[in-house]
Design a protein around this motif. Structure first.
Motif, PDB file in Angstrom:
ATOM      1  N   ILE A  90       1.134  -1.293  -0.331  1.00  0.00           N
ATOM      2  CA  ILE A  90      -0.167   0.265  -0.109  1.00  0.00           C
ATOM      3  C   ILE A  90       0.717   1.047   0.256  1.00  0.00           C
ATOM      4  N   THR A  91       2.048   1.206   0.709  1.00  0.00           N
ATOM      5  CA  THR A  91       2.903   2.136   1.197  1.00  0.00           C
ATOM      6  C   THR A  91       2.860   2.689  -0.644  1.00  0.00           C
ATOM      7  N   THR A  92       3.239   2.326  -1.594  1.00  0.00           N
ATOM      8  CA  THR A  92       3.307   2.546  -3.141  1.00  0.00           C
ATOM      9  C   THR A  92       2.831   3.832  -3.545  1.00  0.00           C
ATOM     10  N   PHE A  93       1.089   3.753  -3.163  1.00  0.00           N
ATOM     11  CA  PHE A  93       0.481   4.893  -3.255  1.00  0.00           C
ATOM     12  C   PHE A  93       0.206   6.598  -1.888  1.00  0.00           C
ATOM     13  N   ALA A  94       1.702   6.385  -1.014  1.00  0.00           N
ATOM     14  CA  ALA A  94       1.876   7.191  -0.803  1.00  0.00           C
ATOM     15  C   ALA A  94       2.704   8.475  -1.098  1.00  0.00           C
ATOM     16  N   LYS A  95       1.760   9.648  -0.814  1.00  0.00           N
ATOM     17  CA  LYS A  95       2.294  10.527  -2.187  1.00  0.00           C
ATOM     18  C   LYS A  95       3.796  11.229  -1.173  1.00  0.00           C
ATOM     19  N   LYS A  96       4.178  10.773  -1.063  1.00  0.00           N
ATOM     20  CA  LYS A  96       5.522  10.974  -0.451  1.00  0.00           C
ATOM     21  C   LYS A  96       6.799   9.688  -1.626  1.00  0.00           C
ATOM     22  N   ASN A  97       6.240   8.595  -1.655  1.00  0.00           N
ATOM     23  CA  ASN A  97       6.619   7.790  -2.737  1.00  0.00           C
ATOM     24  C   ASN A  97       6.890   7.757  -3.675  1.00  0.00           C
ATOM     25  N   TYR A  98       5.978   9.015  -4.374  1.00  0.00           N
ATOM     26  CA  TYR A  98       5.139   8.577  -5.794  1.00  0.00           C
ATOM     27  C   TYR A  98       6.163   8.614  -7.221  1.00  0.00           C
ATOM     28  N   LEU A  99       7.596   9.221  -6.385  1.00  0.00           N
ATOM     29  CA  LEU A  99       8.555   9.502  -7.275  1.00  0.00           C
ATOM     30  C   LEU A  99       9.219   8.365  -7.975  1.00  0.00           C
ATOM     31  N   ASP A 100       9.497   7.389  -6.915  1.00  0.00           N
ATOM     32  CA  ASP A 100      10.120   6.124  -6.733  1.00  0.00           C
ATOM     33  C   ASP A 100       8.791   5.433  -7.512  1.00  0.00           C
ATOM     34  N   HIS A 101       8.019   5.224  -7.496  1.00  0.00           N
ATOM     35  CA  HIS A 101       6.879   4.179  -7.508  1.00  0.00           C
ATOM     36  C   HIS A 101       6.019   5.089  -8.576  1.00  0.00           C
ATOM     37  N   GLN A 102       6.531   5.819  -9.700  1.00  0.00           N
ATOM     38  CA  GLN A 102       5.713   6.686 -10.934  1.00  0.00           C
ATOM     39  C   GLN A 102       5.586   5.868 -11.324  1.00  0.00           C
ATOM     40  N   GLY A 103       5.795   5.184 -12.509  1.00  0.00           N
ATOM     41  CA  GLY A 103       5.401   4.486 -13.757  1.00  0.00           C
ATOM     42  C   GLY A 103       4.392   3.774 -13.363  1.00  0.00           C
ATOM     43  N   ILE A 104       4.679   2.680 -11.897  1.00  0.00           N
ATOM     44  CA  ILE A 104       3.297   2.243 -11.526  1.00  0.00           C
ATOM     45  C   ILE A 104       2.533   3.134 -10.683  1.00  0.00           C
ATOM     46  N   VAL A 105       2.461   3.492 -10.048  1.00  0.00           N
ATOM     47  CA  VAL A 105       0.965   4.770  -9.678  1.00  0.00           C
ATOM     48  C   VAL A 105       0.452   5.164 -11.049  1.00  0.00           C
ATOM     49  N   ASP A 106       0.938   6.019 -11.957  1.00  0.00           N
ATOM     50  CA  ASP A 106       0.616   6.380 -13.148  1.00  0.00           C
ATOM     51  C   ASP A 106      -0.021   5.201 -14.374  1.00  0.00           C
ATOM     52  N   ASN A 107      -0.075   4.198 -13.811  1.00  0.00           N
ATOM     53  CA  ASN A 107      -0.827   2.630 -14.517  1.00  0.00           C
ATOM     54  C   ASN A 107      -2.255   2.996 -13.691  1.00  0.00           C
ATOM     55  N   TRP A 108      -2.276   3.272 -12.236  1.00  0.00           N
ATOM     56  CA  TRP A 108      -3.170   3.019 -11.383  1.00  0.00           C
ATOM     57  C   TRP A 108      -4.300   4.052 -11.654  1.00  0.00           C
ATOM     58  N   VAL A 109      -3.404   5.038 -12.329  1.00  0.00           N
ATOM     59  CA  VAL A 109      -3.837   7.179 -12.921  1.00  0.00           C
ATOM     60  C   VAL A 109      -4.715   6.416 -13.906  1.00  0.00           C
ATOM     61  N   GLU A 110      -4.112   5.400 -14.865  1.00  0.00           N
ATOM     62  CA  GLU A 110      -5.141   5.951 -16.077  1.00  0.00           C
ATOM     63  C   GLU A 110      -5.956   4.072 -16.196  1.00  0.00           C
ATOM     64  N   LEU A 111      -6.002   3.447 -15.341  1.00  0.00           N
ATOM     65  CA  LEU A 111      -6.957   3.096 -14.662  1.00  0.00           C
ATOM     66  C   LEU A 111      -8.062   3.660 -14.430  1.00  0.00           C
ATOM     67  N   ALA A 112      -8.149   4.119 -13.184  1.00  0.00           N
ATOM     68  CA  ALA A 112      -8.937   4.850 -12.589  1.00  0.00           C
ATOM     69  C   ALA A 112      -9.424   6.096 -13.769  1.00  0.00           C
ATOM     70  N   GLN A 113      -9.398   6.543 -14.329  1.00  0.00           N
ATOM     71  CA  GLN A 113      -9.250   7.526 -15.243  1.00  0.00           C
ATOM     72  C   GLN A 113     -10.533   6.995 -16.374  1.00  0.00           C
ATOM     73  N   LYS A 114      -9.740   5.134 -16.591  1.00  0.00           N
ATOM     74  CA  LYS A 114     -11.208   4.185 -16.899  1.00  0.00           C
ATOM     75  C   LYS A 114     -11.835   3.657 -16.236  1.00  0.00           C
ATOM     76  N   GLY A 115     -11.834   4.529 -15.471  1.00  0.00           N
ATOM     77  CA  GLY A 115     -13.736   3.941 -14.523  1.00  0.00           C
ATOM     78  C   GLY A 115     -13.410   2.233 -13.744  1.00  0.00           C
TER      79      GLY A 115
END
Length: 172
Positions: A90-115
């Motif tokens: 779950i720590t992957t999605f902590a704001k403080k860790n965004y730059l460390d896991h940007q690629g993974i989080v951005d994949n989830w952003v795309e999924l959220a934008q798709k509904g």
């Protein structure tokens, strides 16, 4: 009353001796492959799936794997997908860790934008020493939420007709 005639015995004997020959012929194509060749349905599409995915995230790698699974599920037309992310990953999605896991989080952003509706397990968030305000929202239109816990949320969605699946990356 059963009448067994010589003719019936002869026909039964022919049928029984033909069975091994027929199975041997089917197996000759594939060498030692039992049952011959699998039936190919790999391009089959299902419609209107309602799925709640329990993503047991042990690490950032497992959250990345979960995004891949979610994208494959979402490729089926009319799919409604809810993903509940729990565990130390779950720590992957902590704001403080965004730059460390940007690629993974951005994949989830795309999924959220798709509904895809994404929920973080509140117990996992607290267990990681985080608060809901520490977590990335993923999408302004469809923000991720911190729930009261994975299991009550899973039960709630099942009661609404969602089919549960559990996703876990088996790491070495």
């Amino acid at each position: 009353m059963c009448f067994i005639t010589k003719k019936r015995i002869f026909m039964l004997a022919i049928a029984l001796t033909a069975l091994p020959a027929a199975s041997a012929i089917a197996g000759e194509d594939d060498g030692f492959a039992p049952g011959g060749t699998a039936i190919d349905h790999h391009t089959e599409q299902f419609t209107n799936l309602k799925i709640v995915m329990d993503l047991k995230a042990e690490s950032p790698a497992s959250t990345g794997f979960g995004a891949t699974v979610a994208a494959r599920i979402l490729s089926h037309p009319g799919t409604q997908l809810i993903v509940i992310i729990e565990g130390p990953g779950i720590t992957t999605f902590a704001k403080k860790n965004y730059l460390d896991h940007q690629g993974i989080v951005d994949n989830w952003v795309e999924l959220a934008q798709k509904g895809v509706h994404i929920e973080y397990c509140g117990n996992s968030v607290r267990g990681a020493g985080l608060k809901p305000a520490d977590m990335i929202g993923l999408s302004e239109k469809n923000p991720a939420t911190v729930n009261s816990g994975a299991f009550p949320s899973l039960a709630h969605y099942e009661s609404l007709g969602y089919n549960p699946i559990v996703t876990t990356l088996l790491e070495k």
